[in-house]
Design a protein around this motif. Sequence first.
Motif, PDB file in Angstrom:
ATOM      1  N   THR A  22      31.389 -16.385  39.485  1.00 50.07           N
ATOM      2  CA  THR A  22      31.501 -15.112  40.213  1.00 50.07           C
ATOM      3  C   THR A  22      30.132 -14.672  41.223  1.00 50.07           C
ATOM      4  O   THR A  22      30.372 -13.808  41.943  1.00 50.07           O
ATOM      5  N   TRP A  23      29.448 -15.709  40.941  1.00 47.38           N
ATOM      6  CA  TRP A  23      27.826 -15.155  41.715  1.00 47.38           C
ATOM      7  C   TRP A  23      28.068 -15.626  43.172  1.00 47.38           C
ATOM      8  O   TRP A  23      27.263 -15.130  44.083  1.00 47.38           O
ATOM      9  N   LEU A  24      29.347 -16.242  43.710  1.00 44.41           N
ATOM     10  CA  LEU A  24      29.288 -16.460  44.901  1.00 44.41           C
ATOM     11  C   LEU A  24      29.555 -15.126  45.598  1.00 44.41           C
ATOM     12  O   LEU A  24      29.300 -15.013  47.153  1.00 44.41           O
ATOM     13  N   ARG A  29      21.419  -8.199  46.436  1.00 44.36           N
ATOM     14  CA  ARG A  29      20.541  -7.332  45.667  1.00 44.36           C
ATOM     15  C   ARG A  29      20.213  -7.784  44.279  1.00 44.36           C
ATOM     16  O   ARG A  29      21.360  -8.199  43.837  1.00 44.36           O
ATOM     17  N   PRO A  30      18.844  -7.648  43.999  1.00 48.48           N
ATOM     18  CA  PRO A  30      18.788  -8.233  42.398  1.00 48.48           C
ATOM     19  C   PRO A  30      19.275  -7.379  41.422  1.00 48.48           C
ATOM     20  O   PRO A  30      19.502  -5.939  41.700  1.00 48.48           O
ATOM     21  N   VAL A  31      19.355  -7.741  40.234  1.00 53.91           N
ATOM     22  CA  VAL A  31      19.783  -7.020  38.901  1.00 53.91           C
ATOM     23  C   VAL A  31      18.201  -6.638  38.454  1.00 53.91           C
ATOM     24  O   VAL A  31      17.456  -7.594  37.994  1.00 53.91           O
ATOM     25  N   PRO A  41      21.174 -14.755  41.150  1.00 58.84           N
ATOM     26  CA  PRO A  41      21.905 -15.813  40.601  1.00 58.84           C
ATOM     27  C   PRO A  41      21.156 -17.279  40.606  1.00 58.84           C
ATOM     28  O   PRO A  41      21.153 -18.006  39.654  1.00 58.84           O
ATOM     29  N   ALA A  42      20.329 -17.403  41.570  1.00 60.14           N
ATOM     30  CA  ALA A  42      19.438 -18.652  41.698  1.00 60.14           C
ATOM     31  C   ALA A  42      18.337 -18.648  40.608  1.00 60.14           C
ATOM     32  O   ALA A  42      18.066 -19.580  40.182  1.00 60.14           O
ATOM     33  N   GLN A 143      22.464 -11.857  32.358  1.00 63.82           N
ATOM     34  CA  GLN A 143      21.613 -10.772  33.342  1.00 63.82           C
ATOM     35  C   GLN A 143      22.157 -10.891  34.531  1.00 63.82           C
ATOM     36  O   GLN A 143      21.860  -9.430  35.183  1.00 63.82           O
ATOM     37  N   VAL A 144      22.666 -11.492  35.059  1.00 65.50           N
ATOM     38  CA  VAL A 144      23.360 -11.478  36.460  1.00 65.50           C
ATOM     39  C   VAL A 144      24.552 -10.914  36.355  1.00 65.50           C
ATOM     40  O   VAL A 144      25.212  -9.920  36.951  1.00 65.50           O
TER      41      VAL A 144
END
Length: 156
Positions: A22-24, A29-31, A41-42, A143-144
């Motif tokens: 789902t990270w695509l 923006r960071p969480v 995501p990275a 966390q993401v």
Amino acid sequence: MTDNPALLVADSVNRCLALAETWLAWDGRPVLTDGANLWTPAKAARRIQDHLIDHLAEVEALLAGATPTPDAWHGRMVTLDADWARFTELDLAEARSRWPRLAQSYVNRYATVPDAWDVPRDPNWTLRQIAEHVAGVVWYAEQVGDLRFGDSARIR
């Protein structure tokens, strides 16, 4: 004999991959979690991989009767410049290739030493405890979170 404790690692990696798919959709923006940890995501992908590698090296050292080499990673407390990169289809393909292979390495290695799973290894954990800890790797992916629906909860 009970089930191979490293199967927990494989299950966790599968959950990590499901979230990573789902990270695509990440919008750049960071969480922010726990009021202090910034996640992209990275960064989550880096921490998942580092965690799998670190503890696999620990398991191998313990089984060889050696002292595990302490890790020198900065871990989740830092966000590297590279952590701000987009998470692309190729990044997902790399994760799909790399993470299951690392998880399978745990399963295969543990399968060769079932009598060693619960041997005390003070000051280190038992192999079973290590596998249970490594199965917690999904925490990094959580966390993401699931960005499939344009997750608007930027602070968790």
